[in-house]
Design a protein around this motif. Structure first.
Motif, short mmCIF file in Angstrom:
data_model
loop_
_atom_site.label_atom_id
_atom_site.label_comp_id
_atom_site.label_asym_id
_atom_site.label_seq_id
_atom_site.Cartn_x
_atom_site.Cartn_y
_atom_site.Cartn_z
N GLU A 65 69.34 34.61 70.34
CA GLU A 65 69.33 33.70 71.49
C GLU A 65 67.90 33.46 71.97
O GLU A 65 67.53 32.34 72.33
N MET A 66 67.08 34.52 71.96
CA MET A 66 65.69 34.36 72.37
C MET A 66 64.94 33.43 71.42
O MET A 66 64.11 32.62 71.84
N GLU A 67 65.25 33.50 70.11
CA GLU A 67 64.66 32.56 69.15
C GLU A 67 65.06 31.13 69.50
O GLU A 67 64.27 30.19 69.38
N GLY A 68 66.32 30.97 69.92
CA GLY A 68 66.79 29.64 70.33
C GLY A 68 66.01 29.13 71.53
O GLY A 68 65.66 27.94 71.59
N PHE A 69 65.71 30.02 72.50
CA PHE A 69 64.93 29.60 73.66
C PHE A 69 63.52 29.18 73.25
O PHE A 69 62.94 28.25 73.83
N TYR A 70 62.98 29.85 72.24
CA TYR A 70 61.66 29.48 71.73
C TYR A 70 61.66 28.02 71.25
O TYR A 70 60.79 27.23 71.60
N HIS A 71 62.67 27.68 70.44
CA HIS A 71 62.73 26.31 69.92
C HIS A 71 63.04 25.31 71.02
O HIS A 71 62.54 24.18 71.00
N LEU A 72 63.86 25.72 72.01
CA LEU A 72 64.27 24.79 73.07
C LEU A 72 63.16 24.52 74.07
O LEU A 72 62.85 23.37 74.36
N TYR A 73 62.57 25.60 74.61
CA TYR A 73 61.64 25.43 75.72
C TYR A 73 60.19 25.27 75.30
O TYR A 73 59.42 24.59 75.97
N ILE A 74 59.80 25.90 74.19
CA ILE A 74 58.39 25.86 73.78
C ILE A 74 58.13 24.75 72.77
O ILE A 74 57.18 23.99 72.89
N LYS A 75 59.01 24.63 71.77
CA LYS A 75 58.80 23.65 70.71
C LYS A 75 59.56 22.35 70.93
O LYS A 75 59.33 21.37 70.23
N ASN A 76 60.49 22.33 71.89
CA ASN A 76 61.33 21.14 72.12
C ASN A 76 62.03 20.69 70.84
O ASN A 76 62.24 19.51 70.61
N ASN A 77 62.39 21.66 70.01
CA ASN A 77 63.08 21.36 68.75
C ASN A 77 64.56 21.64 68.97
O ASN A 77 65.06 22.75 68.77
N TYR A 78 65.31 20.61 69.40
CA TYR A 78 66.67 20.82 69.88
C TYR A 78 67.64 21.19 68.76
O TYR A 78 68.58 21.97 68.97
N ASP A 79 67.44 20.63 67.57
CA ASP A 79 68.38 20.95 66.49
C ASP A 79 68.25 22.41 66.06
O ASP A 79 69.25 23.09 65.82
N GLU A 80 67.00 22.92 65.99
CA GLU A 80 66.81 24.33 65.63
C GLU A 80 67.37 25.25 66.72
O GLU A 80 67.97 26.29 66.44
N ALA A 81 67.16 24.87 67.99
CA ALA A 81 67.69 25.66 69.10
C ALA A 81 69.20 25.74 69.01
O ALA A 81 69.80 26.81 69.17
N GLN A 82 69.85 24.60 68.73
CA GLN A 82 71.31 24.62 68.66
C GLN A 82 71.82 25.46 67.49
O GLN A 82 72.83 26.15 67.60
N LYS A 83 71.11 25.41 66.36
CA LYS A 83 71.51 26.25 65.22
C LYS A 83 71.54 27.73 65.63
O LYS A 83 72.47 28.46 65.28
N LYS A 84 70.51 28.15 66.37
CA LYS A 84 70.43 29.55 66.79
C LYS A 84 71.58 29.89 67.75
O LYS A 84 72.23 30.94 67.62
#
Length: 565
Positions: A65-84
């Motif tokens: 879940e923390m990896e997902g937050f990294y993609h969501l909040y820091i990288k703005n990479n929504y598809d990677e965040a959702q995968k996590k």
């Protein structure tokens, strides 16, 4: 937009030094999330490795879940965040972990960020209901705040204010209070209650746990003050907003605060600084646009739901097949044939169901694509409006003309996206329709000083991709603008301008000609228009030729293009 970080880390039962190290890495990862530092990903993976060795499934889920937050909040990479987050949900289901409510809230954030409000609301409600049943007060407050924000986005201001106030009635940490007040301020701006918006924006900055505040909070404070025409303390606010802009790593946050800074400079009469900020904003906008997130996010969620249903269906089929094996052993040929008929009918039903699902999915994707083109058109319209406002405040005629020409170039691209979202054809542009409309628009807006101007159009109808039609439109704009400006002094009788676009020898020939005085210097190194034409011609792998014979004819022979029909 820096939004609520929805993480609740509970203390695990201490099971040796290795387990303690996993928790420590998660705490370190959380700190790097606040600092928007890539080290977050490193510590999250270290925590996951430790929890994996201990077979600690809840720790693994929290690490992912923390990896997902990294993609969501820091990288703005929504598809990677959702995968996590979907991976977390699968692990919760597989190992029967009581952590669904947190993951549902995280998924809601992904859809909120990608502006899919119905899906966001669906997941926020799931999380909120589970939090209520378990009396998780912090997650209840977060759920109320998130639902309030969705209602505000849907213009349900009364319900949104009720939910914001209810969220503040629960125990809140500074991070959550900041998010609530920030979104409250944003809503009040939408309601045009600007003094209230200023009050809540100031509170948001006060409660922000990050040293110095958040870029979006300063953006909202600037927006509220600009609308209220209240510029008390504006120098300090602008200075802090610029500091936050430089520190921010999120492209989304940068574009939001820079737009507010630019408008503030403009309202203060600082037009040169406003124009510089506007140019930076355009560059950042295109960087953000390339992430192309919306369609991918929605597709991943649909894929997850489909795979889950397929697994359940396969499980049922397997059970039925086992039963049929015993029937075949003790049955007769008639039962066997009946079974084959049954499978055939079932397969047809399954195919029909899949076909219906695919048709629905295509319709949904077409709707999203239309909305994307509509938003791009609106963004170009904003740029065009800013250029117009800038030209109105420039006293130097040459500078004003240059800004006006830039506005005309933007208009040629606005026309492309306007046609894409207003037609059933979503991925291509009809050359005849587009070029004729573009020519008419240029003539209508630029040829007031030319009397009795005759326009001849010979355009072939073909569907081209956006990458092909965009440079063609810009080239036509440059050539026609040059003709209107220079080709027809007062002594020219019966002026005529001809635009031709035809297929020739398997390629395409674009020509713009006039019966004017002719071009004097086709290789002028100081001409931005000629430089732009040659640059765009390279993209189309086109040769450019100039001919002076009773006027000027400019011809491009285009060899690189993408036809869609």
């Amino acid at each position: 937009m820096r939004s609520i970080i929805l993480i609740v880390f509970f203390l695990f039962a201490i099971q040796g030094n290795t387990q303690e190290s996993g928790e420590i890495y998660l705490v370190k990862a959380q700190r790097f999330l606040d600092d928007e530092n890539d080290s977050l990903l490193v510590y999250s993976k270290k925590a996951k490795n430790i929890f994996s060795k201990k077979n600690n499934h809840l720790g693994i889920v929290k690490s992912i879940e923390m990896e997902g937050f990294y993609h969501l909040y820091i990288k703005n990479n929504y598809d990677e965040a959702q995968k996590k987050f979907l991976e977390c949900l699968e692990l919760c289901e597989k190992h029967k972990l009581n952590y669904h409510k947190n993951i549902y809230h995280s998924l809601g954030r992904v859809f909120h960020f990608s502006d899919n409000y119905p899906k966001a609301k669906e997941y926020f409600k799931k999380s909120y209901e589970l939090a209520q049943s378990e009396k998780d007060s912090l997650l209840i407050a977060k759920g109320l705040a998130s639902l309030a924000t969705i209602n505000f986005r849907e213009d349900n201001f009364v319900e949104a204010e009720k939910l914001f106030l209810e969220a503040l009635s629960y125990p809140c940490d500074k991070k959550l209070k900041n998010a609530i007040y920030s979104n409250f301020a944003n809503m009040k701006i939408g309601e045009k209650k600007y003094q209230e918006a200023i009050k809540y924006a100031v509170k948001a900055i006060e409660f922000n746990p990050i040293k110095g505040g958040d870029p979006v909070d300063y953006s909202r404070l600037l927006d509220a003050k600009n609308e209220a025409k209240d510029f008390t303390g504006i120098d300090t606010i602008l200075r802090n907003a610029k500091i936050m802009f430089e520190k921010a790593s999120s492209l989304r946050d940068k574009t939001i605060v820079l737009a507010s800074i630019s408008v503030t400079h403009y309202n203060l009469g600082q037009y040169k600084q406003a124009a510089e900020d506007k140019d930076k904003y355009i560059d950042l906008f295109y960087d953000l646009k390339t992430q192309e997130r919306d369609d991918v996010v929605y597709e991943l969620e649909t894929k997850y739901q489909t795979e889950k249903k397929e697994e359940e269906l396969q499980k049922k089929i397997k059970e039925k097949n086992q039963l049929l094996i015993y029937i075949i052993l003790f049955g007769v040929i008639i039962l066997f044939l009946s079974y084959l008929v049954y499978l055939n009918i079932k397969q047809k039903k399954k195919l029909n169901k899949q076909k219906a699902q695919l048709e629905i999915l295509v319709d949904e994707k077409n709707t999203l694509l239309k909305e994307t083109h509509h938003r791009v058109k609106n963004s170009f319209q904003i740029v065009s409006s800013l250029l117009y406002l800038q030209s109105e405040n420039i006293h130097d005629k040459e500078a004003a003309l240059a800004v006006k020409e830039a506005q005309n170039r933007v208009k040629s691209m606005i026309l492309i996206h306007q046609k894409l979202y207003s037609k059933d054809q979503l991925v291509g542009i009809d050359s005849k329709e587009y070029i004729e409309d573009l020519v008419n628009d240029i003539i209508e807006n630029q040829s007031d000083n030319i009397e009795n101007l005759t326009i001849v159009k010979n355009i072939e109808s073909k569907i081209f991709s956006i990458d092909t039609i965009t440079p063609i439109g810009l080239i036509i704009n440059e050539l026609m603008t040059n003709v209107i400006k220079y080709a027809f002094p007062d002594k020219i009788q019966n002026p005529q301008l001809t635009v031709s676009f035809i297929k020739k020898e398997g390629n395409y020939e674009l020509s713009v000609s006039d019966n004017g005085i002719g071009i004097s210097n086709q290789n002028n190194p100081d001409s931005f228009g000629l430089k732009l034409i040659h640059s765009l011609a390279k993209k189309l792998k086109a040769t450019v030729s100039f001919e002076n014979n009773n006027g000027t004819t400019v011809t491009l022979f285009i060899t690189k293009f993408e036809e869609l029909n």
